[in-house]
Design a protein around this motif. Structure first.
Motif, PDB file in Angstrom:
ATOM      1  N   PHE A   1       0.810  -1.216   0.000  1.00 57.06           N
ATOM      2  CA  PHE A   1       0.000   0.000   0.000  1.00 57.06           C
ATOM      3  C   PHE A   1       0.843   1.267   0.000  1.00 57.06           C
ATOM      4  N   ARG A   2       2.072   1.228   0.468  1.00 62.58           N
ATOM      5  CA  ARG A   2       2.901   2.425   0.504  1.00 62.58           C
ATOM      6  C   ARG A   2       2.995   3.080  -0.864  1.00 62.58           C
ATOM      7  N   PHE A   3       2.834   2.310  -1.968  1.00 63.04           N
ATOM      8  CA  PHE A   3       2.967   2.879  -3.292  1.00 63.04           C
ATOM      9  C   PHE A   3       1.707   3.585  -3.770  1.00 63.04           C
TER      10      PHE A   3
ATOM     11  N   LEU B   1      -2.013   9.918 -10.803  1.00 62.97           N
ATOM     12  CA  LEU B   1      -2.462   8.749 -11.530  1.00 62.97           C
ATOM     13  C   LEU B   1      -3.594   8.096 -10.760  1.00 62.97           C
ATOM     14  N   ASN B   2      -4.441   7.361 -11.456  1.00 58.77           N
ATOM     15  CA  ASN B   2      -5.629   6.800 -10.843  1.00 58.77           C
ATOM     16  C   ASN B   2      -5.331   5.518 -10.083  1.00 58.77           C
TER      17      ASN B   2
ATOM     18  N   VAL C   1       8.445   7.713 -14.078  1.00 55.92           N
ATOM     19  CA  VAL C   1       8.991   7.705 -12.724  1.00 55.92           C
ATOM     20  C   VAL C   1       8.137   6.835 -11.814  1.00 55.92           C
ATOM     21  N   ALA C   2       6.811   6.929 -11.962  1.00 58.21           N
ATOM     22  CA  ALA C   2       5.918   6.122 -11.122  1.00 58.21           C
ATOM     23  C   ALA C   2       6.152   4.632 -11.336  1.00 58.21           C
TER      24      ALA C   2
ATOM     25  N   ALA D   1       8.907   3.213 -12.275  1.00 54.05           N
ATOM     26  CA  ALA D   1      10.184   2.864 -11.638  1.00 54.05           C
ATOM     27  C   ALA D   1      10.014   2.745 -10.124  1.00 54.05           C
ATOM     28  N   LEU D   2       9.201   3.607  -9.535  1.00 51.42           N
ATOM     29  CA  LEU D   2       8.935   3.495  -8.105  1.00 51.42           C
ATOM     30  C   LEU D   2       8.263   2.170  -7.778  1.00 51.42           C
ATOM     31  N   PHE D   3       7.342   1.747  -8.609  1.00 51.32           N
ATOM     32  CA  PHE D   3       6.666   0.470  -8.374  1.00 51.32           C
ATOM     33  C   PHE D   3       7.632  -0.696  -8.419  1.00 51.32           C
ATOM     34  N   ASN D   4       8.668  -0.537  -9.247  1.00 51.79           N
ATOM     35  CA  ASN D   4       9.662  -1.602  -9.406  1.00 51.79           C
ATOM     36  C   ASN D   4      10.833  -1.473  -8.441  1.00 51.79           C
ATOM     37  N   SER D   5      10.794  -0.498  -7.555  1.00 50.43           N
ATOM     38  CA  SER D   5      11.944  -0.219  -6.698  1.00 50.43           C
ATOM     39  C   SER D   5      11.900  -1.011  -5.402  1.00 50.43           C
TER      40      SER D   5
END
Length: 250
Positions: free
Chosen positions: A10-12, A21-22, A50-51, A53-57
């Protein structure tokens, strides 16, 4: 319209909201996981890149575990697999273990980070075989921990995030590590840094002018430079960047 279905902690959800973004279909009452849809205005929209990449981080500890687990299978991170890259990864593993014990953040640097007006994500593009990343990531982690939650460190693998990497090339090359500074409150990228401190960059440039190629000697000299520097240059350069953001000079 682009549709991407994924399960993430959930942090993402916050990261998605940062980039306008929705987020739909929350599937857990505790919000531990969710399904998200992205509707970027176009496929090259920087916020969506960027979003993603954040999901994949990964957090620092998780990143370290991924690299270690791959090494136990005789592999390195990244698309290319070779004996030399695996050997570099093994060397970096030992180097990072040592630096985690010896690297320190000065009180002055810690205070400056804690006094930042906003909260930030340092999104770092890296790979386990990268010698510069092995020298820099441990100090970034120490800085984030010393920031009193003003800075969150996330690490994404370069070869899994081509779109983002291509936005942050260095002299046309995919040099890493590359730090992308994201302001949580504003939901925008405010700065970037990398792939190495100015002193190390100058050392490499001088060698290229004089020798014309990257050889084992300069690789050794570079590691000796990092050893002597003790992470001070990384701390000072990044804090200067962060303070420039604080005082709106970027």
């Amino acid at each position: 319209m682009q549709k991407i279905n994924c399960y993430y902690n959930f942090r993402f959800k916050t990261a998605l909201q940062l980039f306008n973004l929705n987020v739909i279909n929350v599937i857990s009452p505790s919000f531990e996981k969710f399904v998200f849809l992205l509707y970027p205005k176009n496929e090259t929209n920087m916020k969506s890149i960027v979003a993603k990449a954040l999901f994949n981080s990964h957090p620092y500890v998780e990143y370290r575990k991924i690299v270690t687990d791959l090494l136990s299978e005789g592999k390195s991170t990244g698309n290319e697999q070779s004996e030399s890259l695996t050997n570099y990864s093994k060397l970096n593993e030992a180097r990072m273990n040592r630096l985690e014990k010896t690297m320190t953040v000065s009180d002055e640097i810690a205070t400056k980070l804690q006094n930042l007006d906003n909260h930030y994500i340092w999104l770092v593009l890296s790979e386990g075989w990268c010698g510069d990343a092995a020298q820099i990531l441990p100090i970034l982690n120490k800085m984030a921990l010393a920031s009193n939650k003003k800075v969150e460190l996330r690490i994404a693998f370069r070869d899994e995030n081509d779109d983002l990497m291509n936005h942050y090339l260095t002299n046309g090359g995919r040099a890493i590590p590359k730090i992308i500074v994201i302001c949580k409150e504003a939901g925008i990228v405010r700065a970037d840094w990398g792939p190495r401190p100015k002193g190390a960059t100058e050392l490499m440039a001088k060698h290229k002018r004089e020798v014309g190629a990257i050889d084992e000697k300069i690789k050794t000299d570079l590691q000796l430079w990092y050893l002597a520097d003790k992470g001070i240059s990384v701390q000072e350069e990044l804090v200067e960047i962060m303070e420039n953001i604080k005082y709106n000079r970027l």
